[in-house]
Design an enzyme around this catalytic site. Structure first.
Site, PDB file in Angstrom:
ATOM      1  N   ASP A   1       0.860  -1.184   0.000  1.00 38.25           N
ATOM      2  CA  ASP A   1       0.000   0.000   0.000  1.00 38.25           C
ATOM      3  C   ASP A   1       0.900   1.239   0.000  1.00 38.25           C
ATOM      4  OD1 ASP A   1      -1.801  -2.072   0.428  1.00 38.25           O
ATOM      5  OD2 ASP A   1      -2.998  -0.949   1.896  1.00 38.25           O
TER       6      ASP A   1
ATOM      7  N   LYS B   1      -6.757   3.268  -3.450  1.00 34.73           N
ATOM      8  CA  LYS B   1      -7.176   3.300  -2.046  1.00 34.73           C
ATOM      9  C   LYS B   1      -7.340   4.742  -1.624  1.00 34.73           C
ATOM     10  CE  LYS B   1      -5.219   1.949   2.471  1.00 34.73           C
ATOM     11  NZ  LYS B   1      -4.137   1.198   3.149  1.00 34.73           N
TER      12      LYS B   1
ATOM     13  N   LYS C   1     -10.184   0.186  -2.518  1.00 34.02           N
ATOM     14  CA  LYS C   1     -10.095   0.026  -1.071  1.00 34.02           C
ATOM     15  C   LYS C   1     -10.347   1.356  -0.366  1.00 34.02           C
ATOM     16  CE  LYS C   1      -6.930  -1.268   2.697  1.00 34.02           C
ATOM     17  NZ  LYS C   1      -5.594  -1.787   3.058  1.00 34.02           N
TER      18      LYS C   1
END
Lengths: 495, 303, 281
Positions: B140, B203, B239
């Site tokens: 991430d 995300k 996400k």
């Protein structure tokens, strides 16, 4: 339709059903109180019709009878007009304006308290999704009473320098698409301006108006100030033609509007007409397309398309036509068609068998005219009156589905290349109620919205309503405005 | 006077109307998810969870506890799935890998000078490689928001592309930190850049900046994913992370995914929740659905 | 030998031109003593149709001009009229008015034009509103012209009545076709000559001479006319106007005579447009 620039035919369309489908979520009807039979509401009480006749009102989603309501004749209307006149000459006419306003506030509050009951009955009787009756119709109806209540003692500011006076008895005839909301649009400004009212709801949707009568009774409004007479066209005609009526306000079809306009020719009755429409909803290539698609959906599928200001003619600029249509088709697949009382329903029942027949007639016409029909795969209940959301692609100006008001969830889609072209096509109609414009460019919004000959123009939004916002049409869409300060003018005269 | 070359912008700007987005979200939120569809969705939400701990005070002990929870959400309730992944700092990747053992739960590591992203490229690449070398299945990363807001889109693009390369087989999630991007237009542009540069997921947030994930921001990102799919046939994941603590909100996200991207995205290959306290709330709702009795957090383990 | 006087041919005014009636018919206008003053065009339904076409064509340009510009154009009409004051007075006298009354009417007419010239860039603010809607939208309403307006002007006062009928209408940005007073048409024709030498674009005001009897139904029923303004008190005529108006939901404005000047007369042939736009970023 413009040819695709890139070949995307090999890409699978997105799938919106087949997994995690929503379970039914019906709104309960346990708290609803409906009488088996309703008389007219005249002179402050429910009375048996002088006609001795009743007719049934049905749920368009179940085809079950909900109640019997009185079928008003000329004698019933006469009794209502006399009660209204007596109230106008008596208590209501003499009441200080501030007190009048307080009564209207009281009605607004009582409606808010009973909002759930009103919403459920609206959906049962008219077929519209509970999401809309709960979130749009009922709150807006309350807001209209609340807004106009405050005007009652401020009428001197409506047209500064001129002394306002009420007209007398207003005869009001409303349609079946927004039964309670239209009653509010009619009654609230009329009362604020000091008039008394005889109102006739549509024959397929009388129940919420009768519930409103109960509320008005419970609010203690002096007898005869608001009278509600039920019935069909003949009852309406009796109101229009009654010599004791000073003002006629009608919302409905252009055909009936013309009959009413003719009927009062040569009399001193004042008139406002809110009639049909065939609004253009214009999507430019520089629009926020995903939001525009949502606007298209709100424009045509709101209330099953039973909306006079529905965006029933879609104009998409050729360079983005494929993308917009693809997005629109995807979005249409997520629309839930079915039980109006289910909280997840997006498109409820068509209001009546007759209206369904009209819509189906136009579906046939559209196909015969050579437009390409698209409907999403969705199931509809076996009982009741239903129409899937429908697109007609490749429509052209000369098609009847483009020219005539269908009053259903049916959208005629055309493409365009230039601004001048789309303005010309958008205005090429006898109607002029509303229009939509979607572009991210500010100066273009002002130019196009000014060029469109329509009374309400939504830019980068659609089908928004507010009690403070004047609503009404150009050309054959009628005259007079409802809502806002402008909405008081049809109920006042000036020295 | 030097002439500055025009900046390389890898994608077209897409217009977003904020009020229209908010209205769409409000409408989606009116969906009523009841009975069996609610239970199904709650279980689905559990499988999509990236159980997260990203604290300076994180210790190996804390990470081990979280890993156990990931595989044993609420053992008194039979038939529960496991979460999708554990999300930790790179230094905790080895611990987490070991603690999870054979459980089919991924380890995700935040990298690239998380959460600010204010580090030199060499550090960001090392950070990423370290996590991957320790066994991280997913990375991430954060984008350089300062550069983005300064209009240096090519810098942002190149950085993502470089990290993607450093990820090797690990999946790359690109954190836009939407709470610092100010407008939905920027959210859309950042989404398009992240996708074009090779992100497997986009995300919303680090969880360290408010506002973190919101429904309007997520809708705009989902639309970017949808448009990319129709252009290329490639499915990018989504996400939302930060601030999703309640089941009701999780259901609203799932409704949004279903009605924007369709049912193909309703799995943890393409959709994740980044959350720390959501799991217990979902578990409480599941037990409530089963027993008909409202629950207390005292009966659910906090790790 | 005395000089032979040149007689004037009284024509109609359509699209900025001075045609004779296509029907080639006329009626003789006589003074009180029965002497023929002039032959007046007996306008036909086709003349009216041509005038509607001219008015429709002129509407876009006229309604699109800035309000300031419209104000100047209307003021210019007053200037041109002032220069021909004596001609208007003479014609009214010829049609039976006393010189004093004729002079008063002409002065009043000119002043009325000046009055409305001043309104051209002001009535909008009187009838506009910003509406405080309860959502994230900016919402405003403002007046726009109805479109093409047919006008049955008053018989008397013929000149002041004509001005009272047409000037508020064009001040609002409409174009119009007016039927001149049947018994006192001379001022209307001369007014057309004033218009032709003013800066008013052709087709904005069209003037037909003829009879109510023949043309009333046409004025009220034409499908490309958006509103009709009727001056008079004849109940049968009013009913006919209102009935014919229903064909295309025409706005029918009935005036018993000349009233107090004011912006309400402009507002009679205006529509209200409401525009919505989201507020956000």
């Amino acid at each position: 339709m413009a040819k695709k620039k890139t070949d995307t035919t090999t890409i699978e369309p997105l799938k919106f059903s087949g997994a995690w489908d929503y379970a039914p979520a019906p709104e309960s009807t346990g708290h609803i109180k409906l009488e088996k039979r309703y008389g007219h509401f005249i002179d402050g009480k429910f009375v048996e019709p002088l006609s001795k006749k009743y007719f049934a009102t049905y749920s368009p989603s179940t085809e079950e009878k909900l109640a019997d309501v009185a079928d008003g004749n000329a004698a019933d209307v006469d009794a209502a007009v006399k009660a209204a006149r007596k109230a106008y000459n008596g208590e209501w006419g003499k009441m200080p304006a501030a007190e009048r306003g307080k009564y209207i506030y009281r009605i607004a509050r009582l409606m808010q308290e009973r909002s759930r009951e009103l919403a459920v009955i609206e959906s049962m009787d008219g077929g519209k999704p509970i999401r809309e009756s709960r979130d749009v119709d009922v709150p807006l109806a309350c807001a209209h009473f609340f807004y106009y209540a405050g005007w009652a003692d401020k009428l001197d500011y409506v047209s500064p320098g001129r002394k306002p006076k009420s007209l007398g008895v207003a005869g009001q005839i409303i349609p079946w698409n927004f039964p309670l909301l239209m009653a509010a649009w009619k009654i609230a400004p009329a009362l604020a301006a000091g008039n008394t009212v005889v109102l006739k709801p549509a024959e397929t949707t009388p129940l919420t108006a009768l519930k409103l009568a109960e509320i008005i009774r419970d609010a203690g409004l002096p007898a005869g100030v608001v009278n509600i007479v039920t019935g069909a066209g003949a009852t309406g005609a009796a109101i229009v033609n009654h010599p004791g009526v000073d003002k006629v306000a009608f919302t409905g079809s252009t055909d009936v509007g013309k009959i009413i306009q003719k009927a009062i020719a040569g009399t001193n009755k004042k008139l406002t007409l809110e009639l049909g429409g065939k609004a253009a909803n214009i999507i430019f290539e520089d629009a926020a397309l995903d939001q525009a698609v949502e606007g298209i959906v709100n424009g045509i599928f709101f209330n099953q398309g039973h909306v006079c200001c529905a965006g029933s003619r879609l104009f998409v600029q050729e360079s983005v036509a494929d993308e917009v249509i693809r997005k629109l088709k995807d979005r249409m697949q997520t629309l839930v068609v079915g039980d109006p009382l289910d909280k997840n329903t997006d498109i409820g029942a068509i209001n009546s068998k007759e209206q369904l027949a009209t819509i189906n007639k136009y579906l046939k016409i559209g196909v015969n005219e050579g437009a390409e029909i698209y409907q999403p795969k969705c199931s509809v209940p076996s009982k009741g009156y239903w129409c899937k959301p429908t697109l007609f692609l490749n429509a052209s100006q000369s098609h009847r589905i483009v020219q005539e008001e269908i009053f259903g969830p049916v959208l005629a889609v055309q493409t365009f290349r230039t601004i001048d072209e789309v303005i010309e096509k958008a205005n090429n109609t006898p109607y002029g109620l509303s229009a939509g414009v979607w572009t991210d460019k500010g100066s273009k919004i002002f130019k196009v919205t000014q060029k469109l000959r329509a009374g309400v123009v939504w830019a980068n939004t659609y089908n928004k309503f507010d009690p403070t916002s004047p609503f009404g049409g150009y050309k054959e869409s009628g005259f007079g405005r409802e809502g806002g300060l402008h909405g008081l003018l049809p109920y006042l005269k000036f020295d | 006077m030097s002439y500055k070359l025009p900046k390389y912008i890898p994608v077209e700007r897409v217009e977003i109307d904020t009020i229209g987005v908010e209205e769409r979200v409000a409408r989606l939120n009116t969906r009523s998810i009841k009975k069996e569809s609610k239970v199904e969705a709650l279980k689905m939400a559990l499988t999509m969870m990236d159980l997260t701990t990203l604290e300076g005070k994180d210790s190996e002990g804390k990470v081990k506890q979280l890993c156990y929870k990931a595989a044993h959400l609420h053992d008194v309730f039979p038939g529960l799935p496991t979460v999708a992944a554990i999300c930790v700092y790179p230094t905790m990747v080895a611990t987490a890998k070991k603690a999870l053992g054979n459980a089919k739960i991924n380890v995700a590591a935040v990298s690239t000078a998380f959460p600010s992203g204010q580090g030199p490229m060499s550090v960001k690449l090392d950070d990423t490689k370290f996590a991957v070398d320790n066994g991280a299945d997913e990375i991430d990363m954060v984008i350089s928001r300062g550069k983005f807001l300064a209009g240096e889109y090519s810098f942002v693009f190149d950085e993502i592309a470089a990290i993607k390369e450093a990820c090797g087989k690990a999946h790359l999630k690109v954190i836009l930190e939407t709470g610092e991007l100010e407008t939905l237009d920027n959210v859309r542009l950042a989404s398009d850049i992240a996708i074009a540069a090779g992100g497997d997921f986009i995300k919303t947030s680090t969880g360290k900046v408010q506002p973190a994930a919101t429904l309007p921001v997520t809708l705009v990102m989902l639309e970017a994913i949808r448009d990319h799919y129709y252009k290329t046939g490639i499915k990018i994941g989504m996400k939302p992370a930060g601030g999703i603590a309640k089941s009701k909100l999780a259901l609203q996200y799932l409704v949004m995914v279903k009605e924007t991207l369709g049912i193909d995205w309703l799995n943890n290959e393409l959709f994740r929740f980044g959350a720390s306290s959501l799991a217990n709330d979902v578990l409480m709702q599941l037990v409530k659905e089963q027993t008909g009795v409202y629950q207390s957090l005292d009966y659910f383990s906090k790790d | 030998m005395p000089r032979l006087e040149v007689l004037k041919t009284y024509k109609m005014y359509i699209g900025g031109q001075f045609p004779r009636t296509e029907s080639a018919r006329y009626y003789a206008l006589a003074d009180k003593k029965g002497n023929v003053i002039a032959n007046i065009c007996l306008g036909s339904r086709k003349d009216f149709r041509n005038a509607v076409e001219a008015a429709r064509k002129a509407f876009g340009d006229w309604s699109g001009k800035t309000a300031y510009n419209r104000s100047q154009v209307i003021y210019r009409i007053a200037e041109m009229m002032e220069g021909r004051k004596s001609q208007f007075v003479n014609e009214l006298v010829l049609q039976g008015l006393t010189p004093a009354k004729a002079a008063a009417e002409v002065s009043q007419a000119i002043d009325l034009i000046v009055y409305y010239a001043g309104w051209a860039d002001k009535y909008q603010q009187i009838y506009s509103s910003v509406n405080p809607v309860a959502s994230k939208h900016f919402n405003f309403s403002f007046p726009e012209p109805t479109g093409v307006v047919s006008i049955i002007g008053p018989e008397t006062p013929s000149l002041l009545g004509l001005v009272d009928a047409v000037i508020p209408c064009i001040t609002g940005g409409n174009s119009c076709i007016v039927l001149a007073s049947e018994t006192q048409p001379l001022g209307a024709v001369t007014f057309a000559e004033v218009l032709a030498t003013s800066d008013l674009p052709g087709g904005v005001i069209n003037i037909i001479t003829g009879t109510r009897k023949e043309l009333l139904a046409q004025y009220a029923s034409h499908m490309d006319v958006n509103a009709i303004v009727y001056y008079g008190t004849d109940k049968a005529e009013i009913k006919a106007v209102q009935e014919n108006a229903t064909l295309n939901v025409k706005r029918a404005i009935i005036r018993s005579g000349i009233g107090t000047p004011g912006p309400e007369l402009i507002n009679d042939t205006l529509e209200t447009k409401t525009t919505w736009h989201p507020v956000g970023y």
